[in-house]
Each structure stands twice: as C-alpha cells, then as structure tokens.
Write a protein that holds these residues in place. Structure first.
Motif, PDB file in Angstrom:
ATOM      1  N   SER A  18      10.225 -71.670   3.341  1.00 15.99           N
ATOM      2  CA  SER A  18      10.965 -72.842   3.773  1.00 15.99           C
ATOM      3  C   SER A  18      10.480 -74.093   3.070  1.00 15.99           C
ATOM      4  CB  SER A  18      10.820 -73.035   5.286  1.00 15.99           C
ATOM      5  OG  SER A  18       9.466 -73.226   5.625  1.00 15.99           O
ATOM      6  N   ALA A  21      12.704 -75.150   0.493  1.00 20.99           N
ATOM      7  CA  ALA A  21      13.943 -75.751   0.958  1.00 20.99           C
ATOM      8  C   ALA A  21      13.747 -77.168   1.451  1.00 20.99           C
ATOM      9  CB  ALA A  21      14.525 -74.910   2.090  1.00 20.99           C
ATOM     10  N   TYR A 544      16.982 -67.777  -2.533  1.00 20.17           N
ATOM     11  CA  TYR A 544      17.256 -69.157  -2.128  1.00 20.17           C
ATOM     12  C   TYR A 544      17.885 -69.884  -3.307  1.00 20.17           C
ATOM     13  CZ  TYR A 544      16.257 -74.002  -0.737  1.00 20.17           C
ATOM     14  OH  TYR A 544      16.359 -75.337  -0.434  1.00 20.17           O
ATOM     15  N   ASP A 548      20.362 -73.092   0.540  1.00 20.68           N
ATOM     16  CA  ASP A 548      20.402 -72.122   1.635  1.00 20.68           C
ATOM     17  C   ASP A 548      19.742 -70.817   1.207  1.00 20.68           C
ATOM     18  OD1 ASP A 548      22.058 -73.705   3.482  1.00 20.68           O
ATOM     19  OD2 ASP A 548      23.663 -73.364   2.018  1.00 20.68           O
ATOM     20  N   TYR A 549      19.271 -70.089   2.214  1.00 20.27           N
ATOM     21  CA  TYR A 549      18.873 -68.701   2.000  1.00 20.27           C
ATOM     22  C   TYR A 549      20.125 -67.835   2.012  1.00 20.27           C
ATOM     23  CZ  TYR A 549      14.044 -69.955   2.017  1.00 20.27           C
ATOM     24  OH  TYR A 549      12.840 -70.507   1.652  1.00 20.27           O
ATOM     25  N   ARG A 572      20.523 -63.507   6.254  1.00 16.11           N
ATOM     26  CA  ARG A 572      19.972 -64.231   5.116  1.00 16.11           C
ATOM     27  C   ARG A 572      18.496 -63.849   4.967  1.00 16.11           C
ATOM     28  NH1 ARG A 572      23.501 -68.638   4.240  1.00 16.11           N
ATOM     29  NH2 ARG A 572      24.913 -68.988   6.008  1.00 16.11           N
ATOM     30  N   GLY A 574      14.988 -64.300   1.970  1.00 14.84           N
ATOM     31  CA  GLY A 574      14.320 -64.543   0.697  1.00 14.84           C
ATOM     32  C   GLY A 574      12.877 -64.123   0.824  1.00 14.84           C
ATOM     33  N   GLY A 593      15.153 -68.748   6.542  1.00 18.43           N
ATOM     34  CA  GLY A 593      15.354 -70.188   6.595  1.00 18.43           C
ATOM     35  C   GLY A 593      14.741 -70.823   7.819  1.00 18.43           C
TER      36      GLY A 593
END
Length: 677
Positions: A18, A21, A544, A548-549, A572, A574, A593
């Motif tokens: 995360s 992100a 990712y 978004d994942y 989802r 990653g 995520g």
C-alpha cells in the motif's frame, strides 16, 4: 540526482504494497559510484554523539551499507546531530567502511545487537566549530529530498565546499567535543606551602607556543583553585588511556624543558595568591573536554610554577601513564580472550543445532529432549513419529536474497522441505530484494530488485555446477517488484516499477544477442505482479497500476506476438505468488489495497476461467511459492506491517492446506525462490 527526484523507500514501516499507492518516500542514498564519492555525512543525536566520538566509530543502519562500503581510508566525513540540526567536522575515515566493527554499539547496556552496523573508524582531521543547517544546507541543497531530510552521500564539489566552510571557522572552547577514555590519577608529595601557581600576562609562554591544536584538554589543579589549560573533565582509573592522552603528557614534559631554556625562570610570581601547595593535591583531568584551549587564542599566558616541583609532578605523571598503559594492555588481552570464547561458543551452539536436526531426522521430531524421550520412563516405546517427506526428495528449493527483519540479504540457500535443512551456497555479489528469478539452460538468473535504498538494473547468473556467480548484461531500466519467466530459451522481465512510475514494458534477454531488448508491452501497467509460463504461454496476473490493485490478467503467446486479456480474478491482489500445479495456475495471497489476504484463486487454461480455491491458513504477501512433486509450498512473507512470517504452508489437491512445522528457512520476505529441474 536533483532534490526533486524521489524513489520508493525501503523503510520497514512502508514495506506493505500500500505504500506504493499512498506514499512515495525518498530513497536514503544517491547511489554514487565509488569514484564519485567525495565524502559522507553520518547521523547521530545528542545522546549518541558522545559514544561516536569516544569510540571513534560512526555508524548507520544496514541499508546505508550500499555506500558506506565505498568509504576508504582518508575520505572526509562529517557528523550531523539531529537533535540540534548542526553539522560537525572535519573528520576522516581511519579505515574502510565495514559491517559490525562494533556489533554492540549505541545500545543501552551493550548486550543487544547494534541498530547501526554500517560503520567506519574515524579520526579528527581539523577541529572546527559546527555549522548551522542554514549554512551547510546551501552547500548540499541538491541532497535535500524533503524539508528536513537529505542524502548523506557527498560528491567531490560538495565535500570541497563543506571543508572550505569549516576551515573558515576558528577553533575555540565551544568546538567539537571529543571525549576520551577517563582516567583519574592522584599524586602526593611533601607539602611546600611556598609554592604557588599563577596565570598572568608575561610574554614568556603563549598559547600559540603550546600548540594544542591536536591535543585533548587538561586541567592542573591545587587546593586553592584550578587553572584551565584547555577545558575541563574527569578521569576514572578503571578505563584505559589512548594515544591522545600520551600526547598530553609528552606536551607537558616539553613545556617544562622549554621553560628551563627560556629567559624567564620558572619561579614564584610576586603577584601570586597564597594558598595550599599545588603538589599537595594535583589532579589532571582528560575526557569529556572540548578540543583546544579554553582561554582566548590571541592572548599570551604564562604558567609560573616552581621548576623542581613541576619536574616531580611530570615524573609521577609519566609513571602513572606507564601503569595505565600496562593496565590497558591487560584489559585488551582479556577482551580478546572473551571474544575468542564467544566465537567458539557460537560455533559450538551451531554444531549442537546441527546435531539436534540429525537426531530428529533419525528418530522423528520431538516435543522434548532426546534424553527425556528415551529415558523418561521404564516402559518407553520406540519412537515412530513420521518425518515429513515429499514425493521427490532429490529436489530442493533455491532461496535467493530478501530481508529477514534485520538485514538485506545477498544469501543463496538450498532448502530441502523433506529434511527441513537449509544449505548455504555462494552468496550473490550484492544484497538483493524485490527481485525476480528465472532459469535458463540449467542456470539461475536473478535480475532487478534493490538493496534497501535504490533499484537495480543489474543481473547475476548462478552456475550450480561450479557454485559461482557471474555478472550478466544489465536490464534496460532500473526496476524492482517485477515478475520473470522463461519461454523459448529466452528470459522475460515483466512490469515492475522504480518508485516514480509503474511499468507495462517487458524486456527480453536473448542469449544469442547477449543483451536485453524491448519486446511487446503488456496491456496494463503492473507493479508487483506475478507471472509464470505454462505450455508455451506466459501469464501475468494482478499487480498495481499506480492507482488501484488489479483483478486483471493477461497472457503472451509468441505465436500471436501479442498480449491477450484474460478473465479477471474475483479479488484484487498484488505482491502475491503464482505457482503451477497439475496444469493450473494458483494465485496465492497478496495485498488487496487494504490488507494482506489468504485467499487463493485457480485458473484452468482449458476452461479459461478462475475458480476460488481453499484459502491459506495465514494471510501473507511478498512470500514465495514452489512446487515439488505433488505438493505446493508457500514460504515466509509479510503478514501486516513489520510482521515477517517464518511459517511454511503446504497444499496438496484433495487434502487442502496445512501449516507445517518446517523452520529451516526462518523469517524471510521480499525474496525469490525457484526449483532447478
């Protein structure tokens, strides 16, 4: 590298995917080449600065070793105090940068492993006043990647500018403190109440004559008061003297000799203030004192003391110094013996651990000691506990690089699940995590990834026959958290990222060309995807894209020379793993995520659809998966935040997942695994 450039940081707090992100922390190093490294700044706080200077060792966390190892003897060094934001100097390296010169430094009681193992021994090149941040920040402006954070590596131009700035700052009593080992010596002699000690302004001995620029401070004291000769401090005779203190005694002796030759005899000054004899109680203090004299450097000062008594004091000081040197040598000898015993004990413990494993393999795992099981009761039964085996005990898993919660790793190990034994092979040429691995012509290739502070474009190849690593042509781009696969005698490096952007590009290594070349890009950007080859087709799943994942998946068929979109997964994910078991693709765990997940999805190419599989017992991401025989193993990884797992789970069709008691690998994440066929 400009101050505005940023890269994904390798802080343990940000190791969940995360972080890519939500944050883009700056890297901790400029990653200058050795020939471009002009100097290095080390960090400290007010409560650790004294130890840095006393032990004459600077240290940083292990992730900084990528450039600390480039430090050679004589390289200029500086010390930045985070507490008051001041930069101290000028120091220089007394030897090369190494790991764990002092394995227990900067800990509360010296019993814990140091948090700053990237270390270098130092010495003072020039004693200068510290620079305020508002001054030195202008010199290293390009190193700042945030308002309060800057890279510690300095190029040659920055180093020269800092040295010039420090050199313009005169030394005085507020200069850098360099505490020394503290030794207290008290000398007594017959009282002489006519002897006095005076400081006046007669021009026989000046501060410049004393030449204290490279000496620690000193105080000569009598019961009537004390006259500083360059700072104050205390000594403790349990600790040892060093070369700096020896210089003090030699300097004092030289002063006495010079005084005998001067035009002004060493006698009692008419203006002296009466008081008890200096010889009655003379105490010299070295340690915790500022470098340089404590009185003004532009005044001439005379020390007027009776010559015969001063000679007596000097003789006693020299005798005390010799005794302390002998004590120091004895202590060093004892310390060396203890260190030798520690090493022998660690080796013995390792031998015992190996012995225990062999006994467990022979008699089965135990819940107690061997003696307890064999002698615990008169009616003890033969041990029949089964040893964990796999269908093909000759195969083992190669485990490459990663992070174990303490250090970034360069290790290559061969792990046998059937015996739960890890065998060390020759390590890589550098630490490497977040990399990808593939096999080609019986060799292991490891490419990309990072060292805890920057991304790599480097590639290494391992030959299991010779147990040797060879450097290979580099990738086109520096990248980490990429995927890899082998197809048609070529290696594909798929996706990944560099902290600034996520990649959809794919690079291909063709041995015939001897280099990496661009090939058809994916349909979507994918950082931290998973990929595998099955029946002549490469599959890339999840990851990712910078926002978004992903649930999406795609495949590359060389006959079509393009990527084709596949049905999406249900969840989802990653930083997950992808393994092939019985002609199916298993997408294992990862990050959605929000959190690490334990879910498993299975893709059957014949049906061209995903189905939900049995979930693992433990959510995990940045783990690794390997298939041996009919068993699928998932090893290590991150649970949440700083929780690095040492649990191994095993899956077999029809039986589902089980948490094994395999402990051979230990805690590990951000690593690669592969099975050489």
């Amino acid at each position: 590298m400009g101050a505005g450039r940023k890269s994904h940081a390798f802080t343990l707090e940000d190791r969940t995917p995360s972080s890519f992100a939500t944050t883009k922390s700056s890297a901790i190093a400029r990653n200058l080449r050795k020939e471009n490294l002009g100097g290095v700044i080390f960090g400290c706080k007010s409560n650790t600065m004294k130890e840095c200077l006393t032990k004459q060792i600077f240290g940083l966390p292990s992730m900084h070793f990528s450039y600390v190892r480039n430090i050679e003897q004589g390289l200029p060094l500086f010390l930045f105090n985070y507490s008051n934001r001041k930069l101290h100097g000028i120091f220089e390296a007394a030897g090369p940068g190494q790991m764990n010169i002092n394995s227990y430094g900067w800990t509360e009681d010296g019993s814990d492993r140091t948090p700053y193992p990237a270390q270098v021994r130092i010495r003072v090149r020039m004693d200068c006043q510290p620079l305020l941040e508002e001054k030195f920040s202008q010199i290293i402006m390009d190193n700042y990647y945030s308002q309060y954070h800057f890279w510690f590596e300095l190029d040659h131009a920055q180093t020269r500018a800092l040295i010039n700035s420090f050199s313009s700052s005169p030394v005085n009593a507020t200069a850098i403190s360099l505490p020394l080992p503290k030794v207290k010596t008290l000398f007594k002699a017959a009282p002489n109440h006519d002897t006095k000690m005076e400081v006046d302004h007669r021009p026989s001995v000046s501060v410049q004559d004393l030449n204290w620029s490279d000496q620690p401070s000193m105080v000569v004291r009598n019961l009537g008061g004390s006259q500083p000769l360059g700072g104050t401090g205390t000594m403790d005779e349990e600790e040892t003297m060093d070369e700096e203190e020896a210089k003090v005694y030699l300097k004092l002796q030289q002063i006495a000799l010079d005084r005998k030759k001067s035009d002004f005899p060493l006698g009692v000054s008419p203006a002296a203030v009466s008081g008890p004899s200096m010889i009655d109680d003379v105490q010299m203090e070295v340690g915790g004192a500022s470098i340089g004299p404590s009185f003004s450097a532009d005044k001439s000062v005379e020390i007027s003391v009776d010559s015969s008594h001063l000679d007596s004091v000097i003789a006693q000081l020299m005798q005390g110094m010799e005794e302390l040197k002998n004590f120091s040598a004895e202590q060093l000898k004892k310390t060396g013996a203890l260190e030798k015993k520690l090493v022998e004990s660690e080796m013995h413990i390792q031998q015992l651990n190996d012995r225990v494993k062999k006994l467990e393999l022979k008699f089965g795992p135990s819940n107690g000691s061997f003696d307890e099981r064999s002698e615990g009761s008169s009616d003890s039964q033969p041990i029949t506990e089964p040893v964990e085996v796999c269908s093909n005990a000759d195969e083992s898993i190669l485990v490459v690089g990663g992070y174990n919660g303490v250090s970034w790793l360069a290790e290559l190990d061969s792990y046998s699940p059937s015996r739960d034994v890890m065998r060390s092979l020759k390590p890589m040429n550098s630490v490497r995590s977040y990399a990808s691995a593939a096999t080609l012509n019986g060799h292991l290739y490891i490419f990309g990834g990072g060292n805890g502070s920057s991304w790599y474009d480097t590639v290494e190849r391992y030959d299991p026959m010779s147990n040797e690593w060879t450097s290979c042509p580099p990738l086109i781009e520096r990248k980490g958290s990429l995927a890899g696969a082998t197809l048609d005698n070529k290696i594909f490096a798929i996706g990944g990222g560099n902290g600034d952007e996520c990649f959809w590009e794919v690079e291909m290594f063709d041995p015939a060309l001897g280099r990496w070349v661009p090939t058809r890009s994916m349909l979507q950007k994918r950082f931290a995807p998973a990929a595998a080859e099955l029946n002549g087709v490469i599959y890339a799943v999840g990851g990712y894209d910078g926002r978004d994942y992903l649930k999406t998946a795609e495949r590359f068929d060389p006959r079509e020379v393009s990527w084709t979109r596949l049905p999406s997964m249900n969840k989802r994910r990653g930083c997950h793993s992808l393994a092939i078991l019985n002609e199916k693709l298993y997408a294992l765990g990862g990050y959605d995520g929000t959190e690490m997940v334990s879910s498993v999805e299975i893709f059957d190419p014949r049906m061209c659809s995903w189905m939900t599989g049995d979930p693992m017992n433990q959510p995990r991401g940045y783990s690794a998966a390997a298939v041996i025989g009919k068993s699928l193993y998932v090893i290590g990884g991150v649970y949440q935040g700083e929780d690095i797992l040492n649990k191994v789970e095993r899956y077999t069709e029809g039986s589902g997942w089980e948490v094994t008691n395999l402990k051979g690998i230990g805690k590990r994440c951000f690593f690669s695994t592969i099975v050489l066929k």
